[in-house]
Design an enzyme around this catalytic site. Sequence first.
Site, PDB file in Angstrom:
ATOM      1  N   TYR A  67       0.826  -1.215   0.000  1.00 44.67           N
ATOM      2  CA  TYR A  67       0.000   0.000   0.000  1.00 44.67           C
ATOM      3  C   TYR A  67       0.857   1.261   0.000  1.00 44.67           C
ATOM      4  O   TYR A  67       0.469   2.277  -0.578  1.00 44.67           O
ATOM      5  CB  TYR A  67      -1.020  -0.027   1.157  1.00 44.67           C
ATOM      6  CG  TYR A  67      -2.185  -0.902   0.762  1.00 44.67           C
ATOM      7  CD1 TYR A  67      -3.208  -0.390  -0.034  1.00 44.67           C
ATOM      8  CD2 TYR A  67      -2.211  -2.251   1.082  1.00 44.67           C
ATOM      9  CE1 TYR A  67      -4.244  -1.200  -0.471  1.00 44.67           C
ATOM     10  CE2 TYR A  67      -3.239  -3.069   0.647  1.00 44.67           C
ATOM     11  CZ  TYR A  67      -4.258  -2.530  -0.128  1.00 44.67           C
ATOM     12  OH  TYR A  67      -5.273  -3.329  -0.580  1.00 44.67           O
ATOM     13  N   ASN A 102     -13.425   4.517  -5.879  1.00 50.50           N
ATOM     14  CA  ASN A 102     -11.980   4.759  -5.949  1.00 50.50           C
ATOM     15  C   ASN A 102     -11.442   5.137  -4.567  1.00 50.50           C
ATOM     16  O   ASN A 102     -12.149   5.766  -3.772  1.00 50.50           O
ATOM     17  CB  ASN A 102     -11.670   5.867  -6.957  1.00 50.50           C
ATOM     18  CG  ASN A 102     -12.155   5.496  -8.356  1.00 50.50           C
ATOM     19  OD1 ASN A 102     -12.325   4.312  -8.651  1.00 50.50           O
ATOM     20  ND2 ASN A 102     -12.394   6.485  -9.201  1.00 50.50           N
ATOM     21  N   HIS A 119     -15.158   2.414  -0.835  1.00 47.77           N
ATOM     22  CA  HIS A 119     -14.051   1.471  -0.606  1.00 47.77           C
ATOM     23  C   HIS A 119     -12.922   2.100   0.209  1.00 47.77           C
ATOM     24  O   HIS A 119     -11.800   1.605   0.204  1.00 47.77           O
ATOM     25  CB  HIS A 119     -13.516   0.942  -1.945  1.00 47.77           C
ATOM     26  CG  HIS A 119     -14.495   0.065  -2.673  1.00 47.77           C
ATOM     27  ND1 HIS A 119     -14.354  -0.330  -3.978  1.00 47.77           N
ATOM     28  CD2 HIS A 119     -15.661  -0.499  -2.245  1.00 47.77           C
ATOM     29  CE1 HIS A 119     -15.389  -1.099  -4.330  1.00 47.77           C
ATOM     30  NE2 HIS A 119     -16.193  -1.198  -3.304  1.00 47.77           N
ATOM     31  N   CYS A 127      -6.570   1.669  12.700  1.00 48.87           N
ATOM     32  CA  CYS A 127      -5.980   0.612  13.519  1.00 48.87           C
ATOM     33  C   CYS A 127      -6.655  -0.717  13.206  1.00 48.87           C
ATOM     34  O   CYS A 127      -7.874  -0.813  13.193  1.00 48.87           O
ATOM     35  CB  CYS A 127      -6.109   0.951  14.998  1.00 48.87           C
ATOM     36  SG  CYS A 127      -5.478  -0.388  16.030  1.00 48.87           S
ATOM     37  N   CYS A 130      -8.373  -1.661  16.961  1.00 51.88           N
ATOM     38  CA  CYS A 130      -9.460  -0.887  17.573  1.00 51.88           C
ATOM     39  C   CYS A 130     -10.244  -0.083  16.537  1.00 51.88           C
ATOM     40  O   CYS A 130     -11.290   0.470  16.856  1.00 51.88           O
ATOM     41  CB  CYS A 130      -8.930   0.030  18.685  1.00 51.88           C
ATOM     42  SG  CYS A 130      -8.012   1.470  18.097  1.00 51.88           S
ATOM     43  N   GLY A 186     -17.466   5.473 -15.583  1.00 49.40           N
ATOM     44  CA  GLY A 186     -16.199   4.740 -15.506  1.00 49.40           C
ATOM     45  C   GLY A 186     -16.208   3.582 -14.537  1.00 49.40           C
ATOM     46  O   GLY A 186     -15.202   3.317 -13.879  1.00 49.40           O
TER      47      GLY A 186
HETATM   48  P1  OAD Z   1     -13.277  -1.713 -13.342  1.00 52.65           P
HETATM   49  O1  OAD Z   1     -11.794  -1.814 -13.637  1.00 52.65           O
HETATM   50  O2  OAD Z   1     -14.053  -2.963 -13.102  1.00 52.65           O
HETATM   51  O3  OAD Z   1     -13.992  -0.931 -14.541  1.00 52.65           O
HETATM   52  C1  OAD Z   1     -13.487   0.254 -15.097  1.00 52.65           C
HETATM   53  C2  OAD Z   1     -14.474   0.785 -16.103  1.00 52.65           C
HETATM   54  O4  OAD Z   1     -14.002   2.034 -16.561  1.00 52.65           O
HETATM   55  C3  OAD Z   1     -14.701  -0.102 -17.344  1.00 52.65           C
HETATM   56  O5  OAD Z   1     -16.101  -0.216 -17.587  1.00 52.65           O
HETATM   57  C4  OAD Z   1     -14.019   0.702 -18.464  1.00 52.65           C
HETATM   58  O6  OAD Z   1     -14.678   0.536 -19.729  1.00 52.65           O
HETATM   59  C5  OAD Z   1     -14.210   2.112 -17.953  1.00 52.65           C
HETATM   60  N1  OAD Z   1     -13.242   3.110 -18.465  1.00 52.65           N
HETATM   61  C6  OAD Z   1     -11.971   2.944 -18.830  1.00 52.65           C
HETATM   62  N2  OAD Z   1     -11.426   4.119 -19.204  1.00 52.65           N
HETATM   63  C7  OAD Z   1     -12.378   5.069 -19.070  1.00 52.65           C
HETATM   64  C8  OAD Z   1     -12.443   6.469 -19.271  1.00 52.65           C
HETATM   65  N3  OAD Z   1     -11.387   7.163 -19.707  1.00 52.65           N
HETATM   66  N4  OAD Z   1     -13.609   7.109 -18.991  1.00 52.65           N
HETATM   67  C9  OAD Z   1     -14.690   6.424 -18.550  1.00 52.65           C
HETATM   68  N5  OAD Z   1     -14.690   5.096 -18.330  1.00 52.65           N
HETATM   69  C10 OAD Z   1     -13.545   4.417 -18.574  1.00 52.65           C
HETATM   70  O7  OAD Z   1     -13.387  -0.706 -12.126  1.00 52.65           O
HETATM   71  P2  OAD Z   1     -14.545  -0.465 -11.082  1.00 52.65           P
HETATM   72  O8  OAD Z   1     -15.883  -0.570 -11.723  1.00 52.65           O
HETATM   73  O9  OAD Z   1     -14.179   0.755 -10.335  1.00 52.65           O
HETATM   74  O10 OAD Z   1     -12.770  -2.972  -5.463  1.00 52.65           O
HETATM   75  O11 OAD Z   1     -14.358  -1.711 -10.132  1.00 52.65           O
HETATM   76  C11 OAD Z   1     -14.908  -1.640  -8.866  1.00 52.65           C
HETATM   77  C12 OAD Z   1     -14.043  -2.294  -7.839  1.00 52.65           C
HETATM   78  O12 OAD Z   1     -13.512  -3.544  -8.272  1.00 52.65           O
HETATM   79  C13 OAD Z   1     -12.802  -1.561  -7.440  1.00 52.65           C
HETATM   80  O13 OAD Z   1     -13.026  -0.469  -6.632  1.00 52.65           O
HETATM   81  C14 OAD Z   1     -12.068  -2.650  -6.697  1.00 52.65           C
HETATM   82  C15 OAD Z   1     -12.232  -3.761  -7.670  1.00 52.65           C
HETATM   83  O14 OAD Z   1     -12.217  -5.015  -7.148  1.00 52.65           O
HETATM   84  C16 OAD Z   1     -12.074  -3.082  -4.310  1.00 52.65           C
HETATM   85  O15 OAD Z   1     -10.882  -2.858  -4.239  1.00 52.65           O
HETATM   86  C17 OAD Z   1     -12.897  -3.465  -3.127  1.00 52.65           C
END
Ligand code: OAD
Length: 244
Positions: A67, A102, A119, A127, A130, A186
Site C-alpha cells: 500500500y 476509488n 471502498h 488501527c 481498535c 467509468g
Molecule cells: P473496473 O476496472 O471494473 O472498470 C473500469 C471501467 O471504466 C470499465 O467499464 C471501463 O470501460 C471504464 N473506463 C476505462 N477508461 C475510461 C475512461 N477514460 N472514462 C470512462 N470510463 C472508462 O473498475 P470499477 O468498476 O471501479 O474494489 O471496479 C470496482 C471495484 O472492483 C474496485 O473499486 C475494486 C475492484 O475489485 C475493491 O478494491 C474493493
Amino acid sequence: MDFDAGLIDRLRTARRVAVFTGAGVSAESGVPTFRDAQTGLWARFRPEDLATPEAFRRDPVTVWNWYAWRRELIGAVQPNPAHRAIAGLQQRFAALTVITQNVDGLHQRAGSRDVIELHGNIGIDLCFECGRRGQSGAGTEVPPRCVHCNGRLRPGVVWFGESLPPSAWDSALECAQRADIFFCIGTSSLVEPAASLPHTARAAGAVLVQVNPAPTAHDAIAHHVLRGKAGLVMPALLQALERM
Ligand code: OAD
C-alpha cells in the site's frame, strides 16, 4: 459533442444529482489499477496475499509496503478533466453527491465537497485492532503502531472479503433513492453491493445516465448512454449546461 435535448432539459430542472464513479474516472490521470500496479517485485503475489485481513495477519509488513507503493504512485498523479467537470457540476444543483469506489481521493482534490468513499481512502490509515481512523501512528516500526491501543495500523481501504463501511453504504443508498439524476461513470458495475446502486436509483425514479467508452452491464437500464471517455464527455456536458 451533442447531447440529447431530453437529457439537457432534465438536467435543467434536476435538484438532486448522484455521481457514481469507478476506476475509469481515474484512468486518464494514470492511476494504475490494482493489477496494473503489480509490476516488478509485486508481480509474484496473488491479490489475496496483498489485500485481505488474513494476508495482513500473516504478513503485515508485505501488505503495508504494497500500500505504501500504491500510495506513492497515486501521490504522483493529478485530477483530470473528468474530476474537475464533476466538481464544476456541483454549482448547478441544490445537491450533488459523488459516490466513489476509488480510493485515490482525486474527487476531493478536484474540489468535490460531498464525496462518499465506498471502498475507503488509501491515504487514511486505521488501527487493525481498535478501528480508530486517521492516525499516523507511533514509532518507527512497519507498520506503525496505534497510539491508543498499540495495535498495527492498516490502510483505510476495503479489502477482499470485507463489508463496505456501513455509514458510507447507508448514505449511498439514501442518495441513490433521492436522486433526480444518477450518473454512472467509468465503472464496470460488476462488484456488489455497489453494483446494485444504479438499480435502486432507477427504481426510485431517477434518470440513469451511463458514461463509459465501453458497454457495461447497466447500459440496458440506462435512459442515456454517453459513449466516450469521462475526460471528454463530462467537460462537454458541463459546457452544454453552462450554455443554457
Ligand atoms: P473496473 O476496472 O471494473 O472498470 C473500469 C471501467 O471504466 C470499465 O467499464 C471501463 O470501460 C471504464 N473506463 C476505462 N477508461 C475510461 C475512461 N477514460 N472514462 C470512462 N470510463 C472508462 O473498475 P470499477 O468498476 O471501479 O474494489 O471496479 C470496482 C471495484 O472492483 C474496485 O473499486 C475494486 C475492484 O475489485 C475493491 O478494491 C474493493
